[in-house]
Write a protein that holds these residues in place. Sequence first.
Motif, mmCIF file in Angstrom:
data_model
loop_
_atom_site.group_PDB
_atom_site.id
_atom_site.type_symbol
_atom_site.label_atom_id
_atom_site.label_comp_id
_atom_site.label_asym_id
_atom_site.label_seq_id
_atom_site.Cartn_x
_atom_site.Cartn_y
_atom_site.Cartn_z
ATOM 1 N N PRO A 33 0.811 -1.218 0.000
ATOM 2 C CA PRO A 33 0.000 0.000 0.000
ATOM 3 C C PRO A 33 0.845 1.268 0.000
ATOM 4 C CG PRO A 33 0.123 -0.873 2.200
ATOM 5 C CD PRO A 33 0.869 -1.839 1.326
ATOM 6 N N GLY A 34 1.760 1.358 -0.958
ATOM 7 C CA GLY A 34 2.588 2.549 -1.061
ATOM 8 C C GLY A 34 3.624 2.637 0.038
ATOM 9 N N GLY A 35 4.193 3.821 0.184
ATOM 10 C CA GLY A 35 5.211 4.040 1.200
ATOM 11 C C GLY A 35 6.507 3.334 0.850
ATOM 12 N N ILE A 36 7.561 3.712 1.551
ATOM 13 C CA ILE A 36 8.849 3.050 1.341
ATOM 14 C C ILE A 36 8.746 1.589 1.750
ATOM 15 C CG2 ILE A 36 11.270 3.012 2.014
ATOM 16 C CD1 ILE A 36 10.341 5.355 0.185
ATOM 17 N N ASP A 153 1.967 7.408 -2.947
ATOM 18 C CA ASP A 153 1.842 5.977 -2.670
ATOM 19 C C ASP A 153 1.054 5.239 -3.752
ATOM 20 O OD1 ASP A 153 3.320 6.265 -0.420
ATOM 21 O OD2 ASP A 153 1.664 6.199 0.988
ATOM 22 N N MET A 154 0.091 5.933 -4.361
ATOM 23 C CA MET A 154 -0.664 5.290 -5.431
ATOM 24 C C MET A 154 0.248 4.964 -6.614
ATOM 25 S SD MET A 154 -3.423 3.947 -6.424
ATOM 26 C CE MET A 154 -4.658 4.484 -5.247
ATOM 27 N N LEU A 155 1.238 5.819 -6.851
ATOM 28 C CA LEU A 155 2.216 5.543 -7.909
ATOM 29 C C LEU A 155 2.997 4.264 -7.589
ATOM 30 C CD1 LEU A 155 3.568 9.156 -8.589
ATOM 31 C CD2 LEU A 155 2.020 7.809 -10.037
ATOM 32 N N ILE A 156 3.292 4.062 -6.295
ATOM 33 C CA ILE A 156 4.007 2.851 -5.884
ATOM 34 C C ILE A 156 3.111 1.624 -6.039
ATOM 35 C CG2 ILE A 156 5.048 1.645 -3.915
ATOM 36 C CD1 ILE A 156 6.084 4.352 -2.956
ATOM 37 N N VAL A 157 1.830 1.783 -5.694
ATOM 38 C CA VAL A 157 0.872 0.679 -5.864
ATOM 39 C C VAL A 157 0.799 0.275 -7.334
ATOM 40 C CG1 VAL A 157 -1.564 0.027 -5.745
ATOM 41 C CG2 VAL A 157 -0.519 1.233 -3.830
ATOM 42 N N LEU A 158 0.740 1.266 -8.209
ATOM 43 C CA LEU A 158 0.675 0.986 -9.639
ATOM 44 C C LEU A 158 1.947 0.304 -10.136
ATOM 45 C CD1 LEU A 158 -1.007 4.286 -10.929
ATOM 46 C CD2 LEU A 158 -2.046 2.013 -10.762
ATOM 47 N N SER A 159 3.087 0.752 -9.603
ATOM 48 C CA SER A 159 4.350 0.129 -10.011
ATOM 49 C C SER A 159 4.431 -1.308 -9.503
ATOM 50 C CB SER A 159 5.547 0.942 -9.496
ATOM 51 O OG SER A 159 5.647 0.864 -8.087
ATOM 52 N N ALA A 174 -4.548 -0.785 -2.899
ATOM 53 C CA ALA A 174 -5.149 0.539 -3.080
ATOM 54 C C ALA A 174 -6.189 0.814 -1.999
ATOM 55 C CB ALA A 174 -5.779 0.645 -4.470
ATOM 56 N N ILE A 175 -6.967 -0.213 -1.641
ATOM 57 C CA ILE A 175 -7.951 -0.074 -0.559
ATOM 58 C C ILE A 175 -7.242 0.264 0.752
ATOM 59 C CG2 ILE A 175 -9.627 -1.317 0.885
ATOM 60 C CD1 ILE A 175 -10.375 -2.948 -1.635
ATOM 61 N N SER A 176 -6.154 -0.469 1.017
ATOM 62 C CA SER A 176 -5.383 -0.226 2.233
ATOM 63 C C SER A 176 -4.817 1.190 2.233
ATOM 64 C CB SER A 176 -4.249 -1.251 2.347
ATOM 65 O OG SER A 176 -3.600 -1.139 3.597
ATOM 66 N N LEU A 177 -4.352 1.647 1.070
ATOM 67 C CA LEU A 177 -3.811 3.000 0.946
ATOM 68 C C LEU A 177 -4.873 4.049 1.248
ATOM 69 C CD1 LEU A 177 -1.691 5.059 0.156
ATOM 70 C CD2 LEU A 177 -2.187 4.589 -2.251
ATOM 71 N N PHE A 178 -6.086 3.815 0.753
ATOM 72 C CA PHE A 178 -7.192 4.744 1.031
ATOM 73 C C PHE A 178 -7.466 4.798 2.538
ATOM 74 C CE2 PHE A 178 -11.759 5.594 1.622
ATOM 75 C CZ PHE A 178 -11.853 6.835 1.016
ATOM 76 N N ILE A 179 -7.437 3.636 3.189
ATOM 77 C CA ILE A 179 -7.654 3.571 4.635
ATOM 78 C C ILE A 179 -6.539 4.310 5.377
ATOM 79 C CG2 ILE A 179 -7.711 1.993 6.634
ATOM 80 C CD1 ILE A 179 -9.073 -0.048 4.718
ATOM 81 N N ILE A 180 -5.302 4.154 4.897
ATOM 82 C CA ILE A 180 -4.165 4.871 5.489
ATOM 83 C C ILE A 180 -4.402 6.377 5.427
ATOM 84 C CG2 ILE A 180 -1.723 5.472 5.162
ATOM 85 C CD1 ILE A 180 -1.295 2.552 4.212
ATOM 86 N N MET A 181 -4.794 6.871 4.235
ATOM 87 C CA MET A 181 -5.013 8.305 4.054
ATOM 88 C C MET A 181 -6.104 8.819 4.988
ATOM 89 S SD MET A 181 -6.173 10.462 0.661
ATOM 90 C CE MET A 181 -7.860 9.836 0.744
ATOM 91 N N GLN A 182 -7.220 8.094 5.073
ATOM 92 C CA GLN A 182 -8.323 8.530 5.926
ATOM 93 C C GLN A 182 -7.945 8.494 7.407
ATOM 94 O OE1 GLN A 182 -11.086 9.942 4.781
ATOM 95 N NE2 GLN A 182 -10.285 9.641 2.715
ATOM 96 N N THR A 183 -7.153 7.485 7.778
ATOM 97 C CA THR A 183 -6.704 7.381 9.175
ATOM 98 C C THR A 183 -5.773 8.538 9.528
ATOM 99 O OG1 THR A 183 -6.847 4.961 9.060
ATOM 100 C CG2 THR A 183 -5.598 5.889 10.896
#
Length: 200
Positions: A33-36, A153-159, A174-183
Amino acid sequence: MKEKMIDIAMLTCAAFFQAIAVRMFFTEFELTPGGITGLAITLSVVTNISVDVISLGISIPLLVLGTFCLGKSFGIKTLYITLMTPLFLHFIPQTHVTGSILLACILGGVLVGISIGMALSRKCATGGTDIIAMLLHIIIKKVDVATLIFICDMLIVLSSWMISKNALTSVYSAISLFIIMQTIKLFTRISSKQNETIEA
């Protein structure tokens, strides 16, 4: 002294939460879900190099740039998380918690979101794409840091999808990334209100 102790406590928890998310939820399902950390998981699958080594190798150059642009205090705090997260990753064993990829992406997302939120509340980063987002925020002030993190992070998910060719895993990432952003947004909002109450 009190503020320094709060910094250490919160940043240690932030690093611990990140490591728990990776070891208990993300790695088993190859969620990125993105991030390093997410990028490190993807590269680990491809190269067989451990997640903690890759994570550290990417984080250090970002840390140097962040310190140069955002200040010494930012650099010291971010360095602490950058070192502590791989340390926790090294000692926390890979653990099976759930057989549900949806539950894993939700719980892992909440943990990472809290981790980043804690770091931002102490005016630092977790050593990942949040550093990039904070640097971009200097230039693009109209876009909040959480949204900039989401874009990076979405760019990382796509990669990761391009590397793994696993569309289902990428969707859950991507779902997890969305949850991260909202949190992150929820945590920073609550933290800001608490600070306003204390100052009042």
